[in-house]
Design an enzyme around this catalytic site. Structure first.
Site, short mmCIF file in Angstrom:
data_model
loop_
_atom_site.label_atom_id
_atom_site.label_comp_id
_atom_site.label_asym_id
_atom_site.label_seq_id
_atom_site.Cartn_x
_atom_site.Cartn_y
_atom_site.Cartn_z
N HIS A 1 17.78 22.29 -6.45
CA HIS A 1 17.37 23.84 -6.16
C HIS A 1 16.69 23.47 -4.75
O HIS A 1 16.13 23.69 -4.59
CB HIS A 1 17.07 24.37 -7.34
CG HIS A 1 17.54 24.36 -8.05
ND1 HIS A 1 18.12 25.39 -8.33
CD2 HIS A 1 17.73 23.88 -9.56
CE1 HIS A 1 18.57 25.81 -9.57
NE2 HIS A 1 18.47 24.57 -10.31
N LYS B 1 -1.91 -9.00 -1.96
CA LYS B 1 -1.20 -10.56 -1.88
C LYS B 1 -2.16 -10.86 -1.07
O LYS B 1 -2.28 -12.00 -1.19
CB LYS B 1 0.56 -10.39 -2.01
CG LYS B 1 0.93 -11.54 -1.66
CD LYS B 1 1.94 -11.79 -1.20
CE LYS B 1 3.08 -13.13 -0.73
NZ LYS B 1 4.48 -13.05 -0.49
N GLY C 1 5.96 -9.16 -2.42
CA GLY C 1 5.39 -7.94 -2.43
C GLY C 1 5.92 -7.19 -3.02
O GLY C 1 5.52 -6.57 -4.59
N ARG C 2 7.09 -6.74 -2.44
CA ARG C 2 8.07 -6.03 -3.15
C ARG C 2 8.28 -5.61 -4.55
O ARG C 2 9.50 -5.50 -4.54
CB ARG C 2 8.83 -4.68 -2.18
CG ARG C 2 10.23 -6.06 -1.40
CD ARG C 2 10.19 -5.27 -0.45
NE ARG C 2 10.99 -6.01 0.35
CZ ARG C 2 10.44 -7.10 1.99
NH1 ARG C 2 8.90 -6.52 2.09
NH2 ARG C 2 10.88 -7.30 2.78
N GLU D 1 12.09 -1.60 3.34
CA GLU D 1 11.74 -2.69 3.36
C GLU D 1 12.45 -4.50 3.99
O GLU D 1 12.48 -5.15 4.86
CB GLU D 1 10.16 -2.75 3.14
CG GLU D 1 9.41 -3.62 3.91
CD GLU D 1 8.01 -3.77 3.17
OE1 GLU D 1 6.72 -2.83 4.03
OE2 GLU D 1 7.62 -4.16 2.51
N LYS E 1 0.27 -2.09 12.78
CA LYS E 1 -0.90 -2.52 12.26
C LYS E 1 -1.96 -3.93 12.81
O LYS E 1 -2.94 -2.94 12.87
CB LYS E 1 -0.72 -4.39 10.90
CG LYS E 1 -0.27 -3.79 10.09
CD LYS E 1 -0.37 -4.66 8.85
CE LYS E 1 0.97 -4.77 7.33
NZ LYS E 1 0.53 -5.24 6.64
N GLU F 1 -5.63 -0.91 4.67
CA GLU F 1 -6.14 0.08 3.46
C GLU F 1 -6.82 0.13 1.44
O GLU F 1 -7.65 0.33 1.51
CB GLU F 1 -4.85 0.75 3.45
CG GLU F 1 -4.10 1.26 4.63
CD GLU F 1 -2.92 0.27 5.22
OE1 GLU F 1 -3.55 -0.82 5.19
OE2 GLU F 1 -2.38 0.99 5.80
O1 F6P Z 1 2.85 -3.10 5.08
C1 F6P Z 1 3.81 -4.31 4.67
C2 F6P Z 1 3.31 -5.24 3.26
O2 F6P Z 1 2.69 -6.39 3.36
C3 F6P Z 1 3.98 -4.80 2.36
O3 F6P Z 1 5.12 -5.46 2.31
C4 F6P Z 1 3.12 -5.52 1.27
O4 F6P Z 1 3.72 -4.85 0.26
C5 F6P Z 1 2.02 -4.46 1.40
O5 F6P Z 1 2.24 -4.74 2.50
C6 F6P Z 1 1.03 -5.00 0.46
O6 F6P Z 1 0.22 -5.91 0.74
P1 F6P Z 1 -0.72 -6.80 0.10
O7 F6P Z 1 -0.46 -7.00 -0.94
O8 F6P Z 1 -0.88 -7.98 1.45
O9 F6P Z 1 -2.09 -5.95 0.72
#
Ligand code: F6P
Length: 540
Positions: free
Chosen positions: A375, A198, A258-259, A344, A503, A204
């Protein structure tokens, strides 16, 4: 209101769920909801009609119906960021305008849906070709959190047994092992990457996308790699700056969290892996649940009642955990997905007004699919000392039935819910051990070890099957439930400031480990020692 709830909680704390079911033959019918051919049974919760009535009255008093309408209408329900949360507009089936800042967002949604369909079809039909002219056969989705968990879970749930026209895999972790494993079996000439972010600033995702581009360039030096990349972002400029062609960047918008975004172009991997029609059916199922949640009276509203029961368990009965156990191999990623959605969204210490929450926030959530979980940790559920509410999510029909196995699976789910409620009394165990030869202290110890206290709450959601439509409805149900639970706690479910601190702190530590720079003066002694130790290990 709170007084009534406190009174009911006190009274019910002393009650036994098994007895409540026996004493009141109407309970199972009264404390259950029907949505289409779904049945949501919460009669095995520690709740009764009076408590439910008080809970619904509480929901009314905090304006749950008004807030639900505000969500759908595009009001700025994400108060701390001043934004709407319009995931419902992404799956709306008609073109009724939904306005953000005066502008109808539906035309942009439809345009993006057309682009998703076209792109997925081009890939699935072998029309999208890589730099050397080979058709793309493998897509690697790179994203994390909300830009990964939804499409990952849905693709896995709908995967089935047939070989897909395009294989889709997911890489989220910055651990190079994730990318290395995903790339190892792939041919760069026929591999494309969907980079989903987003913000397009997530460390990452950018690290993995950069490494992916280097991997392609190593095997196709000097080739134009545009055809190997698609981007999904609300930051179209940053995706362009990364080198993704403008035509290949699909938008998302800041009015989608995002979620809550798998319904947007974030769901592109779903359309590629399962087909655009499956993606459309997923959206249609979610829209059907939206209609229910938007229009049903609170007491018959599945999203609201599930939220009330969850809040009741946590706020009034003091449960600090909640488990979701899908009896479904296809839903094995559901708990991981819900962990982000719920925790979250509702893991906060202050309310919408910034004041500390009076009565805490959401309990932790975890789970694994049954029957495997039986199990593993079900021992803890049945006899452990932290009774924790369970939600059994049980799709009844298997997509690939083998003999009686689908019935065996459902039987296990229902038996576990029954066992948690009823338990096993010392008298029953004593009868079972009659004739075992045990006596005296040995018999007593054997009985004590076998007794299950029972009286442990659960809800069972029976749904017809895992197909795109019902899966869409299930996810939407959990989204709405999460939102309503947030309202009950007084939380803004659409921000996540807590994840920012880690972060920020990672940056100087990463510089120290990569470039050898000094840590900031305020770094604590423990972190300094750990950095030094890691540096020594890297230096070996
Ligand atoms: O770590 C938090 C977060 O902002 C989430 O809410 C989001 O889904 C994820 O990182 C990834 O963010 P982006 O889509 O901006 O890479």
């Amino acid at each position: 209101m709170s007084e009534t709830l406190a009174l009911r909680a006190r009274a019910l704390s002393a009650a036994r769920i098994g007895d409540l079911l026996v004493r009141d033959p109407g309970r199972a019918a009264r404390l259950a909801l029907q949505w289409g051919d779904w049945r949501i049974d919460f009669s095995k919760e520690r709740i009764d009609a009076a408590a439910l009535e008080a809970l619904v009255a509480h929901a009314e008093s905090v304006g749950v119906a008004r807030w639900i309408e505000a969500l759908f209408a595009g009001e700025r329900v994400n108060l701390s960021e001043g934004r709407p949360a319009l995931h419902t507009a992404l799956r709306q089936q008609d073109d009724t305008p939904v306005r953000v800042g005066g502008e109808d967002v539906i035309p942009a949604v439809r345009d993006t849906q057309r682009r998703i369909r076209a792109l997925a079809a081009a890939l699935r039909e072998g029309r999208r070709r890589g730099a050397t002219g080979l058709p793309i056969t493998d897509v690697v989705s790179i994203g994390i959190g909300g830009s990964d968990l939804g499409p990952r879970m849905v693709c896995d749930a709908l995967a089935g047994t047939e070989a897909p026209p395009v294989r889709v895999s997911f890489v989220s972790n910055v651990d190079p092992e994730a990318l290395a494993r995903a790339l190892a079996p792939l041919d760069p000439a026929s591999t494309a990457f969907v980079v989903i972010s987003k913000t397009f600033t997530t460390q990452e995702t950018l690290a993995n996308a950069t490494a992916a581009r280097q991997w392609l360039a190593r095997s196709m030096p000097g080739a134009a790699l545009g055809a190997h990349f698609v981007g999904v972002s609300a930051n179209v400029a940053a995706a362009g700056a990364f080198g993704i062609e403008a035509d290949d960047v699909l938008p998302m918008w800041d009015w989608v969290g995002g979620r809550y975004s798998l319904w947007s172009a974030v769901g592109l991997p779903i359309a590629i892996r399962c087909g655009p029609d499956a993606f459309a059916a997923l959206l249609a199922g979610a829209a059907a649940m939206d209609r229910h949640v938007r229009t049903a009276p609170l007491a018959q509203n599945a999203g609201v009642v599930l939220a009330l029961v969850g809040w009741w368990n946590a706020r009034w009965l003091g449960h600090a955990q909640r488990l979701v156990i899908p009896y479904s191999h296809a839903l094995r990623e559901l708990a991981a997905y819900l962990q982000q959605l719920v925790l979250e969204s509702n893991g906060k210490t202050v309310g919408r007004d910034g004041a500390p929450l009076e009565a805490g926030s959401t309990p932790s959530l975890w789970g694994e699919p049954g029957t495997d979980a039986q199990h593993s940790f079900f021992q803890w559920l049945h006899q452990g000392t932290h009774p924790s509410p369970v939600e059994f999510v049980v799709p009844v029909r298997a997509r690939h039935p083998i003999g009686d196995q689908e019935r065996l699976l459902v039987a296990n789910a229902l038996a576990q819910a029954q066992a948690l409620a009823a338990g096993r009394t010392p008298e029953t165990v004593r009868r079972e051990l009659a004739g075992s030869g045990l006596e005296g202290g040995s018999l007593d110890a054997a009985i004590a070890a076998r007794v299950c206290p029972g009286n442990r709450p659960s809800t069972t959601i029976l749904l017809p099957q895992v197909d795109p439509y019902h899966l869409g409805a299930l996810i939407a149900l959990y989204e709405h439930r999460t939102y309503v639970e947030g309202l009950l706690y007084g939380i803004n479910s659409f921000d996540q400031w807590g994840v920012e601190l880690g972060k920020t702190l990672a940056k100087p530590i990463a510089r120290a480990l990569i470039e050898g720079t000094a840590l900031p003066d305020d770094a604590d002694a423990s972190t300094r020692a750990l950095v030094a130790h890691a540096q020594a290990l890297f230096a070996r």
